[in-house]
Design an enzyme around this catalytic site. Structure first.
Site, short mmCIF file in Angstrom:
data_model
loop_
_atom_site.label_atom_id
_atom_site.label_comp_id
_atom_site.label_asym_id
_atom_site.label_seq_id
_atom_site.Cartn_x
_atom_site.Cartn_y
_atom_site.Cartn_z
N CYS A 82 25.26 26.00 -6.09
CA CYS A 82 26.10 25.60 -7.22
C CYS A 82 26.37 26.75 -8.19
CB CYS A 82 25.43 24.46 -7.97
SG CYS A 82 24.90 23.12 -6.89
N HIS A 112 26.09 23.63 -17.42
CA HIS A 112 26.03 23.21 -16.02
C HIS A 112 26.05 21.68 -15.96
CE1 HIS A 112 25.37 23.70 -11.79
NE2 HIS A 112 24.22 23.06 -11.81
N GLU A 169 18.20 22.31 -19.25
CA GLU A 169 19.26 23.15 -19.80
C GLU A 169 19.29 23.05 -21.33
OE1 GLU A 169 23.88 24.37 -18.79
OE2 GLU A 169 23.10 22.45 -18.05
N LYS A 192 31.89 18.50 -15.89
CA LYS A 192 31.58 17.75 -14.68
C LYS A 192 31.71 16.24 -14.90
CE LYS A 192 28.43 21.04 -12.40
NZ LYS A 192 28.45 22.14 -13.40
N HIS A 244 30.88 17.35 -9.58
CA HIS A 244 30.24 18.65 -9.30
C HIS A 244 30.96 19.29 -8.11
CE1 HIS A 244 27.58 21.85 -8.85
NE2 HIS A 244 26.41 21.25 -8.96
N PHE A 297 20.70 25.20 -6.29
CA PHE A 297 19.56 25.01 -5.39
C PHE A 297 19.04 26.37 -4.94
CE2 PHE A 297 20.25 20.50 -3.40
CZ PHE A 297 20.11 19.94 -4.65
#
Length: 412
Positions: free
Chosen positions: A163, A302, A313, A334, A339, A398
């Site tokens: 991502c 994010h 975050e 998002k 996403h 990830f």
């Protein structure tokens, strides 16, 4: 070292396939999430995604043969790249093609081609597998195809960091130009991984929101959040050395001023709950940019809508900015796009550029219930006008990959 500016933007997304439509929908809080239509999802626990609508690859290719040789992620990348290159006008003047590069990545690559050709292998035998299967499958081919299309012979590479992919491509392109290795680079990412196999995998690792209501699908920073919604598309920026852009009279949209690239070294899917890697990435980008005034800062977070990401975050932003964190304008787009995986960083970077250019903070839509772990200003539900000087965009992938880009409103 050189200054680096943005001179072109292009997008293919669940809420628009050109910059004007996309930005209009972003600032007006349009939700691109809906029921899965790409395939029969009756066997899956998940029922929502964020699909690209009305995409016409023929607008971006000279022949149907080219399209047939390209996986969908490549087609999305080509569409966004052609938009960005056209807006920038980079090909209209004197351009040393050996100092013109392409940094375009994909988190997953041509998985739809992989599934289709594997089915052919199983059903009909090896002789029926396409001779173009390998170049449609491999993740570097969007960068390769764009390089061929525009004759870009300079630094050219993909990045694969899940991502965080296209935040890294833009950051590495920024560094290549800043340190003198290129005059201009087409940078960004693309993803087209909406299929039964991909979504089954994400469901089984408990990453996706299982709501059946599109308005409850992607809920960044909301206490009701329960996972992300899979999206798709592409985002591309043309980055250019400032003097090169100035000499040819280019319209400059923003300046790239900082970049952070770190790793958690913690877990293959979960973020470090203390946010140490994210903190270092954000701090690196903001310190390089010299950002001090939190009131004139926008953060495109994010903000995936997973419990661990959003809490971590928020903690990272507080760790970097202290009490000033409460003065920052923050949002997660998002909530509208889903996403977009390997494309998400680039799309959110161009949102950051557009926010600076227009003085508008996009909203986090469908935000209803406050969470004590997420207590900052996430611009709930409605965009607002603001005197913005800086913007940063964060991406956390990830594998523990963290990336942060910093932009400044352009000022000669």
């Amino acid at each position: 070292m050189c200054r680096v500016v943005v001179t072109g933007l292009g997008v293919i997304s669940p809420i628009g396939n050109d910059i004007e439509t996309f930005w209009d929908n972003i600032k007006n809080g349009k939700c691109g999430i809906g029921k899965i239509e790409r395939f029969d999802a009756s066997r899956l626990k998940v029922s929502l995604d964020a699909e690209v609508k009305d995409f016409e690859p023929k607008k971006y290719y000279e022949s149907m043969q080219e399209i047939r040789k390209s996986d969908l992620f490549m087609q999305y990348a080509m569409g966004a790249a052609r938009q960005a290159v056209e807006q920038s006008g980079i090909l209209d003047g004197d351009l040393d093609k050996e100092r013109f590069g392409v940094y375009v990545g994909s988190g997953i690559g041509g998985i739809n081609s992989t599934i289709r050709e594997n089915n052919k292998l199983n059903d009909k035998g090896p002789d029926f597998v396409s001779p173009f299967f390998v170049p449609m499958m491999i993740s570097n081919m969007a960068a390769g195809a764009i390089s061929i299309k525009f004759g870009a012979k300079g630094p050219t590479l993909p990045v694969v960091t899940a991502c965080a992919t296209s935040t890294h491509t833009i950051g590495e392109a920024y560094r290549a130009i800043k340190h003198g290795y290129a005059d201009a680079i087409i940078a960004g990412g693309a993803e087209a991984s909406i299929n039964e196999l991909s979504m089954a995998g994400f469901v089984n690792c408990q990453a996706l929101n299982l709501s059946e209501n599109p308005e409850e699908g992607s809920l960044p920073f909301d206490k009701r959040r329960g996972g992300f919604v899979m999206g798709e598309g592409a985002g591309i920026l043309v980055l250019e050395e400032y003097e090169h852009a100035k000499k040819r009279g280019a319209r400059i949209l923003a300046e790239v001023t900082g970049y952070g690239n770190t790793a958690d070294a913690y877990h293959i899917t979960a973020p470090d709950p203390e946010g140490s890697g994210a903190i270092r990435a954000i701090k690196s980008a903001t310190e390089e940019s010299g950002i001090k005034d939190c009131k004139s800062l926008y953060i495109n977070a994010h903000g995936t809508g997973t419990h661990l990401n959003d809490a971590m975050e928020t903690k990272a932003i507080k760790a970097v900015f202290g009490k000033g964190a409460y003065d920052i304008h923050i949002s997660s787009t998002k909530s509208m796009t889903g996403h977009m995986m390997g494309a998400t960083g680039a799309v959110e970077a161009l949102v950051s550029v557009l926010a600076l250019e227009n003085g508008i903070v996009p909203p986090t839509i469908n935000y209803k219930e406050k969470d004590e772990e997420c207590d900052l200003d996430y611009t709930p539900n409605k965009a607002l006008s603001a005197d913005l000087k800086y913007a940063i965009s964060t991406s956390l992938g990830f594998g523990g990959h963290n990336a942060c880009l910093a932009f400044k409103k352009f000022d000669e």
